[in-house]
Motif scaffolding. Structure first.
Motif, PDB file in Angstrom:
ATOM      1  N   LEU A   1      40.396   5.074  50.671  1.00 27.95           N
ATOM      2  CA  LEU A   1      40.607   3.813  49.952  1.00 27.95           C
ATOM      3  C   LEU A   1      39.474   3.558  48.941  1.00 27.95           C
ATOM      4  O   LEU A   1      39.741   3.213  47.787  1.00 27.95           O
ATOM      5  CB  LEU A   1      40.684   2.649  50.959  1.00 27.95           C
ATOM      6  N   VAL A   2      38.211   3.753  49.362  1.00 29.19           N
ATOM      7  CA  VAL A   2      37.113   3.487  48.413  1.00 29.19           C
ATOM      8  C   VAL A   2      37.068   4.546  47.305  1.00 29.19           C
ATOM      9  O   VAL A   2      36.710   4.245  46.163  1.00 29.19           O
ATOM     10  CB  VAL A   2      35.723   3.356  49.081  1.00 29.19           C
ATOM     11  N   ILE A   3      37.464   5.769  47.635  1.00 29.68           N
ATOM     12  CA  ILE A   3      37.510   6.812  46.590  1.00 29.68           C
ATOM     13  C   ILE A   3      38.524   6.408  45.514  1.00 29.68           C
ATOM     14  O   ILE A   3      38.241   6.447  44.313  1.00 29.68           O
ATOM     15  CB  ILE A   3      37.895   8.187  47.189  1.00 29.68           C
ATOM     16  N   VAL A   4      39.698   5.974  45.957  1.00 29.75           N
ATOM     17  CA  VAL A   4      40.749   5.615  44.994  1.00 29.75           C
ATOM     18  C   VAL A   4      40.345   4.363  44.212  1.00 29.75           C
ATOM     19  O   VAL A   4      40.497   4.307  42.986  1.00 29.75           O
ATOM     20  CB  VAL A   4      42.099   5.421  45.730  1.00 29.75           C
ATOM     21  N   LEU A   5      39.790   3.367  44.918  1.00 26.98           N
ATOM     22  CA  LEU A   5      39.384   2.123  44.259  1.00 26.98           C
ATOM     23  C   LEU A   5      38.303   2.398  43.197  1.00 26.98           C
ATOM     24  O   LEU A   5      38.441   2.021  42.029  1.00 26.98           O
ATOM     25  CB  LEU A   5      38.855   1.131  45.307  1.00 26.98           C
ATOM     26  N   GLY A   6      37.245   3.080  43.618  1.00 30.54           N
ATOM     27  CA  GLY A   6      36.144   3.390  42.686  1.00 30.54           C
ATOM     28  C   GLY A   6      36.616   4.291  41.559  1.00 30.54           C
ATOM     29  O   GLY A   6      36.296   4.083  40.391  1.00 30.54           O
ATOM     30  N   GLY A   7      37.419   5.300  41.921  1.00 25.01           N
ATOM     31  CA  GLY A   7      37.880   6.269  40.930  1.00 25.01           C
ATOM     32  C   GLY A   7      38.772   5.643  39.869  1.00 25.01           C
ATOM     33  O   GLY A   7      38.604   5.897  38.678  1.00 25.01           O
ATOM     34  N   LEU A   8      39.710   4.790  40.305  1.00 22.36           N
ATOM     35  CA  LEU A   8      40.634   4.196  39.340  1.00 22.36           C
ATOM     36  C   LEU A   8      39.935   3.178  38.441  1.00 22.36           C
ATOM     37  O   LEU A   8      40.214   3.113  37.240  1.00 22.36           O
ATOM     38  CB  LEU A   8      41.812   3.532  40.060  1.00 22.36           C
ATOM     39  N   LEU A   9      39.035   2.380  39.015  1.00 23.37           N
ATOM     40  CA  LEU A   9      38.288   1.433  38.178  1.00 23.37           C
ATOM     41  C   LEU A   9      37.449   2.192  37.157  1.00 23.37           C
ATOM     42  O   LEU A   9      37.345   1.822  35.994  1.00 23.37           O
ATOM     43  CB  LEU A   9      37.361   0.559  39.034  1.00 23.37           C
ATOM     44  N   ASN A  10      36.848   3.296  37.622  1.00 22.05           N
ATOM     45  CA  ASN A  10      36.006   4.110  36.756  1.00 22.05           C
ATOM     46  C   ASN A  10      36.818   4.701  35.607  1.00 22.05           C
ATOM     47  O   ASN A  10      36.408   4.682  34.450  1.00 22.05           O
ATOM     48  CB  ASN A  10      35.377   5.228  37.592  1.00 22.05           C
ATOM     49  N   MET A  11      38.014   5.171  35.946  1.00 20.80           N
ATOM     50  CA  MET A  11      38.838   5.842  34.944  1.00 20.80           C
ATOM     51  C   MET A  11      39.568   4.847  34.030  1.00 20.80           C
ATOM     52  O   MET A  11      40.096   5.233  32.981  1.00 20.80           O
ATOM     53  CB  MET A  11      39.865   6.721  35.672  1.00 20.80           C
ATOM     54  N   GLY A  12      39.571   3.572  34.458  1.00 13.18           N
ATOM     55  CA  GLY A  12      40.352   2.565  33.749  1.00 13.18           C
ATOM     56  C   GLY A  12      40.004   2.420  32.275  1.00 13.18           C
ATOM     57  O   GLY A  12      40.840   2.006  31.477  1.00 13.18           O
ATOM     58  N   LEU A  13      38.776   2.766  31.916  1.00 10.32           N
ATOM     59  CA  LEU A  13      38.367   2.567  30.517  1.00 10.32           C
ATOM     60  C   LEU A  13      38.553   3.797  29.635  1.00 10.32           C
ATOM     61  O   LEU A  13      38.344   3.750  28.434  1.00 10.32           O
ATOM     62  CB  LEU A  13      36.880   2.187  30.471  1.00 10.32           C
TER      63      LEU A  13
ATOM     64  N   PHE B   1      47.909  -0.085  31.612  1.00  9.34           N
ATOM     65  CA  PHE B   1      47.808  -1.540  31.619  1.00  9.34           C
ATOM     66  C   PHE B   1      46.366  -2.007  31.801  1.00  9.34           C
ATOM     67  O   PHE B   1      45.922  -2.945  31.154  1.00  9.34           O
ATOM     68  CB  PHE B   1      48.734  -2.126  32.695  1.00  9.34           C
ATOM     69  N   TYR B   2      45.614  -1.333  32.680  1.00  4.85           N
ATOM     70  CA  TYR B   2      44.215  -1.718  32.894  1.00  4.85           C
ATOM     71  C   TYR B   2      43.414  -1.521  31.600  1.00  4.85           C
ATOM     72  O   TYR B   2      42.636  -2.379  31.204  1.00  4.85           O
ATOM     73  CB  TYR B   2      43.612  -0.871  34.014  1.00  4.85           C
ATOM     74  N   GLY B   3      43.637  -0.394  30.950  1.00  3.23           N
ATOM     75  CA  GLY B   3      42.911  -0.093  29.715  1.00  3.23           C
ATOM     76  C   GLY B   3      43.211  -1.083  28.603  1.00  3.23           C
ATOM     77  O   GLY B   3      42.382  -1.340  27.740  1.00  3.23           O
ATOM     78  N   LEU B   4      44.415  -1.681  28.641  1.00  6.01           N
ATOM     79  CA  LEU B   4      44.793  -2.618  27.582  1.00  6.01           C
ATOM     80  C   LEU B   4      44.100  -3.970  27.715  1.00  6.01           C
ATOM     81  O   LEU B   4      43.739  -4.582  26.728  1.00  6.01           O
ATOM     82  CB  LEU B   4      46.311  -2.836  27.592  1.00  6.01           C
ATOM     83  N   TRP B   5      43.916  -4.447  28.974  1.00  5.24           N
ATOM     84  CA  TRP B   5      43.393  -5.808  29.091  1.00  5.24           C
ATOM     85  C   TRP B   5      41.912  -5.898  29.428  1.00  5.24           C
ATOM     86  O   TRP B   5      41.287  -6.922  29.192  1.00  5.24           O
ATOM     87  CB  TRP B   5      44.209  -6.666  30.068  1.00  5.24           C
ATOM     88  N   PHE B   6      41.299  -4.840  29.968  1.00  2.38           N
ATOM     89  CA  PHE B   6      39.904  -4.963  30.387  1.00  2.38           C
ATOM     90  C   PHE B   6      38.965  -5.003  29.180  1.00  2.38           C
ATOM     91  O   PHE B   6      39.035  -4.160  28.289  1.00  2.38           O
ATOM     92  CB  PHE B   6      39.521  -3.789  31.292  1.00  2.38           C
ATOM     93  N   GLU B   7      38.090  -6.019  29.166  1.00  2.00           N
ATOM     94  CA  GLU B   7      37.103  -6.134  28.083  1.00  2.00           C
ATOM     95  C   GLU B   7      35.758  -5.629  28.593  1.00  2.00           C
ATOM     96  O   GLU B   7      35.214  -6.175  29.557  1.00  2.00           O
ATOM     97  CB  GLU B   7      36.952  -7.606  27.669  1.00  2.00           C
ATOM     98  N   LEU B   8      35.203  -4.610  27.970  1.00  2.00           N
ATOM     99  CA  LEU B   8      33.913  -4.063  28.403  1.00  2.00           C
ATOM    100  C   LEU B   8      32.769  -4.937  27.923  1.00  2.00           C
ATOM    101  O   LEU B   8      32.678  -5.285  26.757  1.00  2.00           O
ATOM    102  CB  LEU B   8      33.739  -2.645  27.840  1.00  2.00           C
TER     103      LEU B   8
END
Lengths: 499, 46
Positions: A127-139, A392-399
């Protein structure tokens, strides 16, 4: 104004895309089951592994944040590269953790943890691998799209379409061929990417010269441009956090470890690490030089050419802006092809990596008895679902802040706990599941709380996140995870041990 | 520190130039061998 010529440069890019997608689709015929799809039947040898690891760990996003680090911090921005070079070399040479990991026969890290700590730890680690990995890749998609928009002179309003097109191409071959397509396309992408990287760096050095680059860093950053210890905002906390991160990433970053798991045997896995280690320095230093060249040559007027949305923080767009005007027609096409190659190899590998953890570990309790064809079908669906999430994550997340800081925080969500888990699992007899759960919980909560505070609407929380800073927050995640493992294991030993 | 970064920059560039050609040749051989092994394994299964 970009020099990108749609006839000459566009043809180079089009030819590259055609070759790579055709190669990716062609190898799908060799996929016979889930193991072929996830780890290429464990048939990968040293040089394909070197090409694949190098291509995977260099995307447009890597190029963007390492060039941004060069622009913002001079040569000291490449310190993480030096540290990861050392970590890869030492771990590959000694086989620390990676040798027993490959010999265990596990498909993923959580599968190894189950052998020692039980099914719940496997699930929590997944679960933490997927959570961290997807957030990381989101940008990744957004930064890749921004690079292409600036370099080719595209209308910024088409950024979303560029992102969607890129992702669709990658999904086609990853869904069909899995790890086999990823390896074969990685190979093509490594060659194209390397030729582009070398050609552009040589041209930058010829055009600007080495000494003017050094002078620009000295003039803008002083001693801090050469050593992070001379920068009062960085100093030792930065260095310690980056060293922890480099070691943890080498031991547990699933897309890196996947190359060890897909290799023919442990010795091949180790050799892939040692032979790819200089690349981890190069991936920071070479684009760092491009960022420094932007620093040396671009004046404030140059940034007026940027789209409105990129003008607030020009550090990210400085390198593509510089290259779009400094490179001649033809070389610009090679650069875009090289960057597309870099980006597609990273996206395809990461899509497969996170989907493999969801299938192998998170779905482990429900997938018993599934046929090979059903397993393959579910894996392909997972790759598609992750692709949709990224879009979708890449579209709305503001860095906010630097891209590298964002990646280190999101990566820490699992790097901190899993690096502690793998060392304890393989080398500490008294490690228990209570210690493992404690380490996972602390390692995930600490960076998530920091990220939430940074994004919070409450001013006091934002201020406290600022005063703690990325580096101390990261050190606390690693230190706390190690402490949780030791205290949890000693306080709640395994039953056999208690008896 | 300037010397360290000079060595790192030109060393990285040299490593890339030398490695790309070598990995391109050996990597192609690895792919051929990998696909041959997978192909024969698939035939055995069927």
């Amino acid at each position: 104004m970009s020099h990108f010529d749609w006839l000459v440069d566009g043809s180079i890019v089009g030819l590259y895309l055609l070759v790579v997608v055709a190669a990716g689709i062609w190898v799908r015929r060799y996929v016979g089951g889930v193991q072929d799809f996830l780890v290429a039947g464990r048939e990968m040898d040293v040089y394909l592994g070197v090409a694949s690891l190098a291509a995977t760990e260099f995307g447009i996003v890597t190029c963007m944040y390492t060039a941004q680090a060069g622009y913002q911090h001079g040569f000291s921005g490449a310190v993480p590269g030096l540290l990861q070079f050392a970590a890869m070399l030492v771990i590959g040479w000694t086989g620390f953790c990676v040798k027993p990991l490959r010999e265990s026969g596990a498909l993923t890290l959580p599968e190894l943890f189950e052998k020692r700590f039980g099914a719940r730890v496997r699930w929590a680690a997944g679960l933490v691998i997927v959570l961290g990995g997807l957030l990381n890749m989101g940008l990744y998609l957004r930064l890749g799209g921004e690079f292409l928009v600036v370099v080719t002179g595209f209308d910024a309003g088409r950024l979303e379409w560029v992102m969607t097109g890129l992702l669709a191409l990658v999904l086609v071959y990853t869904v069909l061929g899995g790890m086999l397509s990823v390896l074969v396309t990685d190979y093509v992408q490594f060659v194209v990417m390397s030729v582009g990287l070398v050609a552009v760096t040589v041209l930058v050095l010829v055009n600007v010269g080495w000494q003017p680059l050094v002078d620009a860093v000295e003039r803008t950053h002083g001693a801090a441009g050469f050593s992070p210890l001379a920068n009062p905002e960085r100093g030792w906390p930065y260095l310690v956090f980056q060293a922890l991160l480099a070691t943890a990433a080498t031991l547990t970053w699933q897309p890196v470890v996947a190359r060890v798991l897909a290799s023919k045997d442990a010795r091949v896995g180790q050799r892939i690490y040692t032979r790819t280690s200089p690349f981890f320095l190069a991936r920071f230093v070479l684009p760092g030089i491009w960022g420094i060249a932007a620093l040396a040559t671009l004046g404030p007027v140059a940034f007026e050419a940027l789209p409105e949305s990129l003008r607030d923080d020009p550090s990210m767009a400085a390198m593509p802006l510089y290259l779009s005007t400094a490179l001649p027609i033809g070389l610009l096409g090679l650069l875009v092809a090289a960057m597309l190659a870099a980006d597609m190899s990273t996206d395809s590998s990461y899509l497969l990596t996170w989907s493999s953890v969801i299938y192998n570990d998170l779905l482990a309790p429900v997938r018993k008895g599934w046929s090979e064809s059903k397993g393959l079908f579910v894996n392909r669906l997972l790759v598609l679902a992750i692709g949709a999430f990224l879009l979708f994550y890449g579209l709305w997340f503001e860095l906010e802040g630097s891209a590298w800081d964002y990646f280190t925080i999101t990566g820490t969500i699992y790097l901190s706990s899993l690096s502690v888990l793998i060392v304890a699992c393989l080398y500490w007899k008294r490690a228990s599941r209570a210690g493992a759960i404690g380490a996972i919980a602390w390692g995930a909560l600490c960076p998530v709380a920091f990220l939430a505070a940074q994004k919070s609407e409450v001013a006091a929380l934002v201020e406290s996140a600022k005063s703690i800073g990325t580096y101390w927050s990261g050190i606390a995640a690693f230190g706390g995870a190690a402490l949780a493992m030791v205290v949890g294991s000693l306080a709640f030993p395994e039953r056999k041990e208690r008896a | 520190m300037k010397l360290v970064w000079t060595i790192a920059a030109f060393g990285s560039l040299a490593w890339y130039v030398l490695l790309t050609g070598y990995v391109a040749v050996r990597g192609a051989k690895d792919i051929r061998a990998m696909l041959a092994r997978l192909s024969s394994r698939k035939e055995n299964r069927t």
